[in-house]
Design a protein around this motif. Structure first.
Motif, short mmCIF file in Angstrom:
data_model
loop_
_atom_site.label_atom_id
_atom_site.label_comp_id
_atom_site.label_asym_id
_atom_site.label_seq_id
_atom_site.Cartn_x
_atom_site.Cartn_y
_atom_site.Cartn_z
N LYS A 85 0.81 -1.22 0.00
CA LYS A 85 0.00 0.00 0.00
C LYS A 85 0.84 1.27 0.00
O LYS A 85 0.51 2.25 -0.66
CB LYS A 85 -0.90 -0.08 1.23
CG LYS A 85 -1.63 1.16 1.61
CD LYS A 85 -2.64 0.84 2.71
CE LYS A 85 -1.98 0.65 4.07
NZ LYS A 85 -3.02 0.44 5.13
N THR A 102 -10.43 -8.49 14.95
CA THR A 102 -10.51 -7.27 15.76
C THR A 102 -9.82 -7.47 17.10
O THR A 102 -9.98 -8.51 17.74
CB THR A 102 -11.98 -6.88 16.00
OG1 THR A 102 -12.64 -6.80 14.75
CG2 THR A 102 -12.10 -5.55 16.72
N LEU A 103 -9.05 -6.47 17.54
CA LEU A 103 -8.34 -6.56 18.81
C LEU A 103 -9.13 -5.88 19.92
O LEU A 103 -9.56 -4.74 19.77
CB LEU A 103 -6.96 -5.90 18.68
CG LEU A 103 -5.96 -6.66 17.81
CD1 LEU A 103 -4.74 -5.80 17.51
CD2 LEU A 103 -5.52 -7.95 18.49
N ARG A 151 -1.97 -11.98 14.38
CA ARG A 151 -1.73 -11.65 15.81
C ARG A 151 -0.67 -12.56 16.41
O ARG A 151 -0.82 -13.07 17.52
CB ARG A 151 -3.05 -11.72 16.59
CG ARG A 151 -4.04 -10.55 16.38
CD ARG A 151 -4.38 -10.22 14.93
NE ARG A 151 -5.29 -9.11 14.77
CZ ARG A 151 -4.96 -7.90 14.29
NH1 ARG A 151 -3.72 -7.65 13.90
NH2 ARG A 151 -5.89 -6.97 14.18
N ARG A 166 -8.02 -3.64 -1.65
CA ARG A 166 -9.23 -3.31 -0.91
C ARG A 166 -10.13 -4.52 -0.69
O ARG A 166 -10.78 -4.66 0.34
CB ARG A 166 -10.03 -2.24 -1.67
CG ARG A 166 -9.36 -0.87 -1.64
CD ARG A 166 -9.40 -0.27 -0.24
NE ARG A 166 -8.66 0.95 -0.14
CZ ARG A 166 -9.19 2.17 -0.30
NH1 ARG A 166 -10.47 2.30 -0.59
NH2 ARG A 166 -8.43 3.24 -0.18
N VAL A 210 -1.11 -5.04 11.32
CA VAL A 210 -1.96 -4.85 12.50
C VAL A 210 -3.42 -4.56 12.11
O VAL A 210 -4.34 -4.94 12.82
CB VAL A 210 -1.38 -3.76 13.43
CG1 VAL A 210 -1.44 -2.38 12.80
CG2 VAL A 210 -2.09 -3.77 14.76
N GLU A 211 -3.65 -3.91 10.98
CA GLU A 211 -5.04 -3.60 10.58
C GLU A 211 -5.83 -4.88 10.32
O GLU A 211 -7.00 -4.99 10.66
CB GLU A 211 -5.07 -2.75 9.32
CG GLU A 211 -4.47 -1.38 9.48
CD GLU A 211 -4.03 -0.81 8.14
OE1 GLU A 211 -4.84 -0.86 7.19
OE2 GLU A 211 -2.87 -0.37 8.05
N GLY A 254 1.94 3.87 16.22
CA GLY A 254 1.63 2.53 15.76
C GLY A 254 0.87 1.72 16.79
O GLY A 254 0.87 2.08 17.97
N GLY A 255 0.25 0.65 16.35
CA GLY A 255 -0.44 -0.26 17.26
C GLY A 255 0.25 -1.61 17.23
O GLY A 255 0.61 -2.09 16.15
N LYS A 257 -10.83 -10.55 7.85
CA LYS A 257 -12.25 -10.34 8.11
C LYS A 257 -13.09 -10.76 6.91
O LYS A 257 -14.21 -11.23 7.06
CB LYS A 257 -12.53 -8.86 8.42
CG LYS A 257 -11.97 -8.43 9.76
CD LYS A 257 -12.16 -6.93 10.05
CE LYS A 257 -11.54 -6.64 11.42
NZ LYS A 257 -11.28 -5.28 11.73
N PRO A 270 -9.35 -4.01 23.61
CA PRO A 270 -8.41 -3.04 24.20
C PRO A 270 -7.24 -3.66 24.94
O PRO A 270 -6.10 -3.23 24.77
CB PRO A 270 -9.31 -2.24 25.16
CG PRO A 270 -10.65 -2.29 24.53
CD PRO A 270 -10.75 -3.64 23.87
N ILE A 327 -4.06 -4.80 22.69
CA ILE A 327 -3.30 -3.91 21.82
C ILE A 327 -2.50 -2.91 22.65
O ILE A 327 -2.95 -2.47 23.71
CB ILE A 327 -4.21 -3.19 20.80
CG1 ILE A 327 -3.37 -2.51 19.71
CG2 ILE A 327 -5.15 -2.19 21.48
CD1 ILE A 327 -4.14 -2.10 18.47
N ASP A 341 -2.99 -0.50 -3.23
CA ASP A 341 -3.81 -0.69 -2.02
C ASP A 341 -4.86 -1.76 -2.29
O ASP A 341 -5.82 -1.52 -3.01
CB ASP A 341 -4.46 0.68 -1.70
CG ASP A 341 -5.18 0.70 -0.37
OD1 ASP A 341 -5.57 1.81 0.05
OD2 ASP A 341 -5.35 -0.37 0.25
N ARG A 378 -7.45 -6.38 7.86
CA ARG A 378 -8.83 -6.31 7.30
C ARG A 378 -9.10 -7.46 6.36
O ARG A 378 -10.25 -7.85 6.14
CB ARG A 378 -9.03 -4.97 6.58
CG ARG A 378 -9.11 -3.78 7.50
CD ARG A 378 -9.63 -2.56 6.79
NE ARG A 378 -11.01 -2.72 6.41
CZ ARG A 378 -11.44 -2.85 5.16
NH1 ARG A 378 -10.61 -2.81 4.16
NH2 ARG A 378 -12.73 -3.01 4.92
#
Lengths: 58, 395
Positions: free
Chosen positions: B35, B170-171, B282, B122, B157-158, B258-259, B163, B173, B176, B120, B160
């Motif tokens: 990306k 999804t992380l 993960r 999508r 980390v995203e 960053g995450g 999914k 709280p 992360i 990118d 997507r």
């Protein structure tokens, strides 16, 4: 409504925590799907830069 | 550019690049979409790696990949006492990730992999059987479609892409770390050691790191665990306070956010002819936040499995299950113990961190290792002690 400010570093932390997959990160933009966003506020807290906020729709 | 490939890799970080390298040198056609405009940048990473891991995967890697050799871990307690761990096991270095990723990119390209940046991805495309059969990519504002027999999702980390095949990536709280890092010049830190400041006063649910990069420069950053983020104070605020107090004269050469996932590895890592690699799965260590070697390992494994699926598409379900078994053995199961220790550490107060430091300092430096550190830390929780011993067996 969830909005992004100029502090955003496009890191994607918000995307990782969004429970409704309402956020898409391109190379230089954060695309917010306001229809699926539930304004849960998780992204606002997790953002390392304090770049997101939920504002009143007035 | 042709549109039909054996394998498509999404993401050009260490995981995706190693998947592409493995696929290409096995003789399959592979295209990788990144990306960002260039490989390696921006560097959202503290860049610390172990020498033995790097040797294992890359053999004799180029000197240009190394910023600074280190041989010591030094923990700093809330009451500012330094606890050092030093042995051959902790031999490592800080990477120059731009050199590292461009280096692997070149290796993969020389083997025949095609890399495209500013591309990118999508959407995953699906065939009539419901299997992933391609991607829709945004390249210079235009949507283009590419097809492949296998898709490798190394989108970081995203995560997507996972999914889109029904994997919940999804992380939560507590899973992360919200991080910021500055790379600074004009500082005098010990260039032989990795420093970690541990305590609620520094970084709740995380730590502040100072990783030397040579020439009076260092990566200084921190991660705050999502459990402790209240919407009033953010990672950048914690770092600005630390820098103001400890290094007010430092010059900032880079500043990134960053995450970092600190979760258990996903149970589902494959499906519908798609495999998840690295941070997207993960696979990051829940206790250190380090994920480079996990990304590299899983990238190579995903490349092998992807090639096998291309050869024997009728065995794809078995091969995807085999991939998940390999990752479970090499990564997920070892991380389960670390995850439990991580959760226990969230409840420590600064007084407890100080006490642990004082106790460890009584142990001769030659006898100190991570296991003895956690033995002291968890001495009043015998059930956690068992977890620690199992997690650190052999270190």
């Amino acid at each position: 409504m969830l909005i992004r400010n100029e502090k955003c570093d496009f890191c994607g932390t918000c995307v990782a925590v969004c429970p409704t997959d309402s956020l898409i990160l391109s190379e230089n933009d954060l695309i917010i799907d306001h229809d699926t966003c539930t304004k849960c506020g998780l992204c606002v807290k997790m953002c390392p830069m304090n770049a997101l906020e939920i504002k009143d729709e007035n | 550019m042709k549109t039909n490939w054996d394998v498509i890799v999404i993401g050009g970080g260490p995981g995706g690049l190693c998947a592409a390298l493995e696929t290409a040198r096995t003789g399959k056609t592979v295209i990788l979409f990144e990306k960002d405009r260039e490989l390696g940048m921006p560097v959202r990473c503290a860049e610390g790696v172990s020498r033995s891991e790097m040797k294992k995967y890359f053999g004799k890697y180029p000197k240009s990949w190394v910023s600074k050799d280190v041989n010591t871990f030094t923990f700093v307690s809330p009451h500012r006492k330094e606890v050092s761990l030093k042995s051959n096991l902790y031999s490592g270095f800080t990477l120059d990730r731009r050199e590292f990723e461009c280096g692997i990119g070149r290796l993969a390209s020389d083997e025949g992999a095609k890399i495209v940046t500013k591309a990118d991805v999508r959407k995953i495309l699906f065939n009539e059987e419901g299997n992933a059969c391609g991607v829709s990519v945004l390249i210079c504002g235009e949507e283009k479609e590419y097809r492949a027999s296998v898709i490798i999702a190394a989108d970081g980390v995203e995560s997507r892409m996972g999914k889109q095949i029904g994997i919940n990536t999804t992380l939560a709280p507590q899973d992360i770390e919200s991080c910021v890092q500055v790379t600074v010049g004009n500082i005098d830190v010990n260039q032989e050691a990795l420093y970690l400041y541990v305590g609620m006063c520094y970084a709740p649910g995380g730590y502040i790191w100072i990783f030397p990069k040579g020439n009076r420069t260092a990566n200084i950053g921190l991660g705050i665990n999502g459990k402790f983020l209240d919407g009033k104070k953010f990672a950048k605020d914690y770092l600005e306070e630390f820098m103001e107090e400890f290094y007010p004269d430092a010059s900032v050469l880079r500043y990134v956010a960053g995450g970092v996932p600190v979760a258990n590895t996903l149970k589902d890592l494959a499906g519908k002819n798609m495999l998840l690699v690295g941070d997207a799965g993960r696979m990051v260590s829940p206790i250190s936040g380090g994920g480079i070697s996990d990304a590299v390992m899983s990238g190579f494994e995903a490349g092998k499995i992807a090639c096998a699926i291309c050869d024997k598409p009728q065995k794809s379900k078995d091969l995807m299950a085999k991939y998940e078994k390999i990752i479970a053995k090499k990564n997920s199961r070892p991380h389960e113990g670390l995850y439990k220790i991580k959760k226990a550490v969230y409840d420590f107060t600064d007084d407890e961190f100080n006490h642990i430091a004082d106790e460890i300092l009584k142990v001769d430096i030659k006898k100190r290792n991570f296991l003895s550190l956690f033995k002291v830390a968890l001495s009043n929780q015998p059930s956690m002690l068992k977890v620690a011993i199992k997690a650190f067996a052999g270190i």
